[in-house]
Every structure is written in structure tokens, then in C-alpha cells.
Design a protein around this motif. Structure first.
Motif, short mmCIF file in Angstrom:
data_model
loop_
_atom_site.label_atom_id
_atom_site.label_comp_id
_atom_site.label_asym_id
_atom_site.label_seq_id
_atom_site.Cartn_x
_atom_site.Cartn_y
_atom_site.Cartn_z
N ALA A 1 37.82 45.81 30.30
CA ALA A 1 38.37 46.22 29.24
C ALA A 1 39.32 44.74 27.97
CB ALA A 1 38.98 47.11 29.15
N GLY A 2 38.87 43.20 28.54
CA GLY A 2 39.68 42.12 28.21
C GLY A 2 40.72 41.39 28.78
N HIS A 3 41.60 42.66 30.42
CA HIS A 3 42.60 42.17 30.63
C HIS A 3 42.27 41.81 32.38
CE1 HIS A 3 43.69 45.44 28.04
NE2 HIS A 3 43.00 45.92 28.19
N GLY A 4 41.92 40.54 32.68
CA GLY A 4 41.47 39.85 33.43
C GLY A 4 41.24 40.86 34.84
N LEU A 5 41.12 40.18 35.63
CA LEU A 5 41.03 40.83 36.80
C LEU A 5 41.79 40.66 38.20
CD1 LEU A 5 38.45 42.71 38.35
CD2 LEU A 5 37.94 40.05 39.02
N THR A 6 41.78 41.63 39.18
CA THR A 6 43.23 41.34 39.97
C THR A 6 42.79 41.77 41.14
OG1 THR A 6 44.50 42.94 38.21
CG2 THR A 6 45.04 42.91 40.72
N LEU A 7 42.74 40.78 42.03
CA LEU A 7 42.43 40.57 42.89
C LEU A 7 43.58 40.90 44.73
CD1 LEU A 7 40.08 37.23 43.04
CD2 LEU A 7 39.28 39.76 42.30
N ARG A 8 42.85 41.58 44.97
CA ARG A 8 43.94 42.12 46.05
C ARG A 8 43.09 41.30 47.09
NH1 ARG A 8 45.90 45.79 43.07
NH2 ARG A 8 44.74 46.28 41.41
#
Length: 197
Positions: free
Chosen positions: A131-138
Motif C-alpha cells: 500500500a506504499g507505507h514502507g516495509l517493517t522488518l523484525r
């Protein structure tokens, strides 16, 4: 010619939008997306047959869009970084489980005896990125139950630095403050993930 549907215009619009979201993510096959629509919207009359009819033209539309994409996309770069991390004995899982809690609980099952740590993003992260909000990595280090917290935090920060280095090596923009308590974010990110063949 468009086939008749028993769905109301509002339900049809919701189902099409949800199908587009899942297709944009790029990890599920058409039948899996149809099943997801039924699971989420069956109380509004979406049957498996209706869902498959909704998904099919949208899938073809996305395939046509892919023809104009660059040869290497940001998602290709992300996959390259994850492959490199795997070679460094870091479990790297894309679109892994439904949420963060399940991801942290289940990531150990992906490890082998040489695995030092992990990085993953879950399905909700995928949807946010699409959706264009960047990617969060854990991410984190695998620890023993007797290990002191301070050592565990140092190992987690070390894994975080390796993840950031792998992402930067393939040209992806990364935001991370170096704290083992905070997630790594890949942003901005153009989420162009080719559909499964």
C-alpha cells in the motif's frame, strides 16, 4: 461480456478491492486469494465461485502491468538481500505468518543448528508495503533460556546491523536507529512483486 453476480455493488466493490490488495502483495496464487475472499466476506454472500470470478480478471490485469516493470524491482533486491542473509546463517523469511506475535513464536521452527538469528516480515507488513507505507522488518538473535538479557540484546543488535548491511548492499534505503528494541524499516520502497508463476 461481464457475468452476472448475485453480490450487491458495495460487496462486489469491497471484494474487488481486497482481491487487488492481495494480488499487489504478490505471494498468493489465485485460488488462495479466492479462499481469502471467501473467509473474509462469506457473511456477505461471497462464495468460492464468485471469488474466483472476481480474482481472474484482476490477476490478468496485474500480469499485464508487470510487462512494463523494470527488470530488477525493489522486491527483487529485497529477495537478494534475504538470500545473502541466509548464506550468513540468518533465517530470512518473507511474508511469514499473519502477524508479529505468530512470527516471533514460529521463526525458531525455520532455524537449523547453524542459525545465529533471524529476520522476517509478516503478511500485515507485506500489505502495508504494497500500500506504499514502507516495509517493517523484525529481527533478532536466537538465544538460550539461560542467556543474560544484555548478551541477547547485543546479539540482536548485531543481527540488525547485518540485516541493514545486506539491504544497503543491494541499494535499498533503510531506516534504523541501531536499537535492538526497534524494527528496521525499508522506505521508500516501490512494492512491485511479480505474481507466482
Amino acid at each position: 461480456m461481464k457475468q452476472e453476480t448475485a453480490l450487491t455493488p458495495d460487496v462486489l466493490r469491497d471484494a474487488e478491492e481486497r482481491a487487488r490488495e492481495l494480488i499487489r502483495c504478490g505471494f498468493q496464487e489465485p485460488d488462495e486469494i479466492a479462499e481469502s475472499l471467501v473467509d473474509e466476506l462469506d457473511d456477505q454472500g461471497v462464495t468460492q465461485e464468485e471469488a474466483e470470478r472476481i480474482v481472474a480478471p484482476l490477476w490478468q490485469e496485474r500480469l499485464a502491468e508487470q510487462a512494463s516493470w523494470p527488470e530488477t524491482t525493489d522486491v527483487d533486491r529485497l529477495e537478494e538481500a534475504f538470500d545473502a542473509l541466509e548464506e550468513q546463517d540468518i533465517v530470512a523469511a518473507m511474508d511469514f505468518t499473519c502477524c508479529g506475535s505468530c512470527g516471533y513464536e514460529e521463526i525458531g521452527g525455520e532455524a537449523d543448528e547453524d542459525s545465529r538469528g533471524f529476520v522476517f516480515f509478516h503478511q500485515q507488513d507485506t500489505e502495508a508495503a504494497a500500500a506504499g507505507h514502507g516495509l517493517t522488518l523484525r529481527y533478532g538473535g536466537f538465544r538460550t533460556t539461560e542467556e543474560p538479557t544484555a548478551l541477547s540484546e547485543r546479539r540482536t543488535a548485531e543481527i540488525g546491523r547485518e540485516v541493514v548491511a545486506a539491504l544497503e548492499a543491494v541499494g535499498l534505503p533503510v531506516e534504523w536507529d541501531g536499537s535492538p528494541s526497534n524494527a528496521i524499516t525499508v522506505t521508500p520502497l516501490a512494492w512491485l512483486n511479480r505474481l507466482p508463476e
